[in-house]
Design a protein around this motif. Structure first.
Motif: not given
Length: 870
Positions: A549-562
């Motif tokens: 999840f961390a790898e994909v989030s960095v690669k795809r510029k995802y944001a942490r949901p609140l």
């Protein structure tokens, strides 16, 4: 052949591979099936006056042919020779293994990234259903109980390789699912609560099932007991690695029915060249992580604390790249702990795999230290649970050489010093000549005969030879035994020489036997560590998924949901994770904002042309919410999300011709299921409801569904995409229904899709334009434009400035009919027909808001029968 028939009679449904010398043979019908499946030659042999079909292959080719037979859907029984052949005697044979799609545990038959589940399903006449999922290759055992809708969802999610059913219920299941699953029927007597419960209590060695949370789930117990019975019947007799029975708790996970899993393409794409969500999120490094990722995707969490625990872990991995690299390096060195340790009780683990297990366990100690050094409580808890099994590691290291071979029966796997007797035999083989010379020198010193020598012949083996000069010498010991007299010498044997000879000649055989004994003792030691190793494997899988999840989030510029406990969805600049990934290089995804809640904006009525992106917008909203509840960052600039407990979709159209269901019936079935299972935390995606029938039927149904959702006290959040522009008028009547459209720009005869969600309704579909883009011949496109123009002339839209009464203004269909030219109108109630008068009266008395779509359809059917051919 009599022996073959006796063995075959015990396994009538299996294809029998019968070991004869260096070949596996098949006979009769089995031979015909085998030859066809494998593409090998079908021959025949004379069997008591009649020819019998025969097909076979060399025993060393089993690795090649067995996977092909199992993948072809055959149950395969392997009948081995259980003793060494003796001339004049039929060798004993027995079935050592029965391999079916759901019981396969060999690496050659498995996909390392997915579980290989054997499922058992048991239902009563009231449609209460129990299901069990057993994976022999990992030791996983899961059970659940509920209605058919819940079991449907689980079967769709877990995709078992084989499903067991009672013989009496086989036809019912077949009618429901057709050939979607590989099924096998088991005798009805197995499917009883007394039998199933006793099977479970015996296997898990417990007094009751309260500890597993299934004491009050009788159907789950029956299903699990039947699965255990079947595993025993297929010669899986040592199942010590199936040590824990887990309940799939429906209340812990977001409800996703099988339609939603399919429509959102969570694990499989409907397009052969397309990608599913799992293809985007799964960047796991080990097989255990890949298998767990599939479960996480189809079982998003509902508990906020559990979700935040995952999100906090992902955040730490993102903020500390060095820590993430250390974790990655550790995971890459760890093998498939779950499947490696599961091979031990199955008797299928080899020395090399034990060596791999040892290396994997060796990584756990430094990994514990890495996790302990973080500030994340979840990682520290993982560190506590990792067990390097140091005593086992010491035993493996002492027993096996650093790089052991695959096969134990060829020797060379056991380390020096592991066993004194083994070392002695090895020394004999290595130093046989030196040992003989040592005896020779010792006897020379003892007798004083300098010419004494040691020789060997095939008649009586090793001997001491003394020349005639010393043959009558009084120094020849009395313990020597004379064996041969030659012209100029005498030959003797001694007990010491015979003992050494026996050891030398049988050393290789003894070495192999001893190595096998030592290795079996080592496997016995592995049995004591099954559960701690399985637990460590499950923790590594969790860590791998979080890292992915961390790898994909960095690669795809995802944001942490609140995440919050509210009832709103507020997504800023959201994107579709799969479509975004598949865009050509240089092309960016057009993001959109979406806001839904239960108080002000409950239903978004989204109109717009074909191909503008309405369906993508619906799906991306659901995927963003589900990704957040999986514990992953999301493709958006920001997202504040209230927890969802159910996600429903009604997307696309498909006929179930084989079961006699039309597109519209399928649509209505799925929609009815949604309407009957709503909650206040539900998210609904409704795409083109009503398009499977005539225009006004479709509008009526879509309109009534929108009203039903609005008036429902649960107020489910809904995205409603439609081509029926008439539905825009709902927003004028209901304050929580808002109109939006996906924007376009017209340049002459061309239409540019801006893919931007914009407030307000749309009245154009541009269907003819899409037909042109699809390559439709120009003649057809031109004619379509012509017909469309004529239809639009006759179809006068309602004018907001008209002086019609308020109620008529709110009725889209009624307003349009009043404004149509009289030549186009047909008043069916002026015909003076009694039947039509009754229908008119029935319509006047009808309460549309109180009817479901299906009930409305039935009413229309009644009226059609009343009219008949008129």
């Amino acid at each position: 052949m009599r022996q073959y028939q006796q063995v075959k009679a015990k396994y009538p449904d299996a294809l029998m591979l019968f070991r004869v010398g260096d070949f596996y043979e098949t006979f009769g019908e089995d031979a015909i099936k085998t030859a066809k499946a494998l593409g090998i030659t079908l021959t025949s042999r004379n069997n008591g006056g009649s020819d019998l079909e025969l097909a076979g292959f060399p025993y060393h080719s089993l690795d090649l042919y067995l996977p092909r037979l199992v993948r072809a859907g055959f149950r395969v029984a392997i009948c081995e020779q259980t003793e060494k052949p003796v001339p004049g005697k039929v060798v004993n044979r027995a079935v050592t293994e029965v391999i079916t799609p759901g019981t396969a545990s060999d690496d050659r038959l498995l996909d390392q990234s997915r579980n290989n589940y054997l499922a058992a399903v048991f239902a009563d006449k009231k449609d209460r259903v129990g299901v069990a999922f057993f994976d022999v290759s990992t030791g996983e055992a899961l059970v659940a109980e509920g209605g058919w809708a819940y079991i449907d969802k689980l079967l769709q999610s877990f995709q078992p390789s084989e499903i067991l059913l009672p013989k009496s219920g086989f036809k019912n299941f077949d009618a429901r699912y057709g050939d979607k699953f590989y099924t096998y029927s088991v005798e009805d007597w197995v499917w009883s609560l007394d039998y199933g419960r006793e099977k479970l209590l015996t296997h898990f060695d417990v007094q009751n099932l309260k500890g597993y949370g299934i004491e009050e789930l009788p159907f789950a117990q029956i299903a699990a007991g039947a699965a255990l019975y079947y595993l025993g019947a297929t010669e899986n007799n040592n199942l010590k690695h199936i040590a824990v029975l887990s309940r799939i708790q429906e209340e812990k996970y977001v409800w996703l029915d099988r339609f939603t899993i399919r429509n959102l393409e969570l694990v499989n794409s409907s397009n052969e060249t397309g990608k599913a969500l799992i293809d985007v999120l799964d960047e796991t490094l080990c097989p255990m992580g890949a298998r767990l990722m599939k479960k996480w995707i189809v079982l998003p969490l509902k508990n906020k604390a559990a979700i935040e625990q995952r999100l906090e872990s992902v955040a730490y991995l993102i903020k500390h790249p060095e820590f993430k690299k250390e974790v990655e390096a550790s995971i890459r060195q760890i093998g498939d702990l779950e499947r490696l340790i599961s091979k031990a009780p199955l008797g299928k683990i080899n020395p090399r795999e034990v060596g791999q297990l040892n290396k994997s366990l060796g990584v756990l100690e430094p990994l514990k230290a890495i996790l302990y050094a973080t500030t994340v409580p979840y990682f520290k808890k993982m560190a506590d649970g990792l067990n390097p099994c140091n005593n086992l590691r010491d035993e493996i290291t002492k027993t096996l050489i650093p790089e052991p071979p695959v096969h134990i029966n060829k020797g060379g796997a056991i380390a020096e010093g592991a066993d004194e007797e083994l070392d002695e035999y090895r020394n004999l083989v290595k130093n046989a000549q030196a040992a003989l010379l040592e005896i020779q020198h010792k006897e020379i010193e003892r007798t004083g005969i300098p010419s004494l020598k040691i020789g060997y012949n095939s008649v009586f083996g090793y001997y001491l030879e003394v020349t005639n000069k010393y043959k009558d010498h009084d120094k020849i010991p009395s313990s020597w035994i004379r064996k041969q007299t030659l012209a100029n010498a005498e030959r003797f044997i001694t007990q010491e020489l015979k003992t050494l000879e026996e050891k030398i000649l049988s050393a290789d055989e003894k070495i192999c036997a001893l190595e096998d004994q030592i290795f079996q003792r080592l496997i016995g030691s592995l049995m004591d560590y099954i559960q701690p190793i399985q637990h460590s494997g499950s923790l590594i899988a969790i860590l791998d998924c979080l890292r992915s999840f961390a790898e994909v989030s960095v690669k795809r510029k995802y944001a942490r949901p609140l995440m919050n406990e509210d009832f709103s969805i507020n997504i800023k600049q959201g994107r579709h994770p799969v479509i975004e990934r598949m865009l050509p290089v240089g092309e960016s995804y057009v993001p959109n904002d979406v806001f839904l809640d239960n108080q002000t904006q409950q239903i978004l009525m989204i109109t717009g042309p074909n191909m503008a992106g309405k369906s993508a917008l619906l799906r991306q909203t659901a995927l963003i919410c589900l990704m957040a509840q999986m514990g992953c960052y999301v493709p958006a600039e920001s997202a504040e999300l209230g927890l969802l407990d159910r996600v429903f979709t009604r997307v696309g159209a498909s006929d179930h011709i084989s079961s006699g269901e039309s597109t519209f019936m399928v649509e209505m079935n799925e929609t009815a299921s949604i309407m009957n299972n709503l909650s206040n935390r539900s998210l609904l995606l409704l795409d083109e409801i009503g398009r499977g029938t005539s225009t006004y039927d479709g509008i009526s149904i879509a309109w009534s569904i929108a009203e039903f959702l609005y008036e429902n006290p649960l107020r489910p959040k809904t995205l409603f995409a439609t081509h029926y522009h008439e539905l825009n008028e709902l927003a004028e009547k209901y304050d929580r229904i808002k109109n939006y459209h996906v924007a376009t720009k017209e340049l002459g005869q061309k239409v540019i899709f801006l893919r931007k969600l914009t407030e307000g309704g749309s009245r154009h579909s541009f269907g003819v334009h899409v037909a042109k883009m699809a390559g439709m011949p120009n003649k057809i496109v031109a004619r379509a434009h012509e017909i469309l123009g004529k239809l639009e002339e006759k179809h006068i839209y309602f004018d907001q400035t008209d002086d019609l009464a308020t109620e008529e203004k709110r009725s889209s269909v009624g307003a349009k009919l009043k404004q149509l030219p009289s030549a186009l109108q047909l008043n069916i109630f002026d015909a003076g027909d009694p039947a039509l008068s009754k229908i008119k009266e029935a319509i006047q008395q009808l309460d549309l808001n109180a009817l479901t779509p299906i009930e409305l359809m039935m009413k229309v059917g009644e009226w059609k029968k009343m009219i008949g051919d008129k």
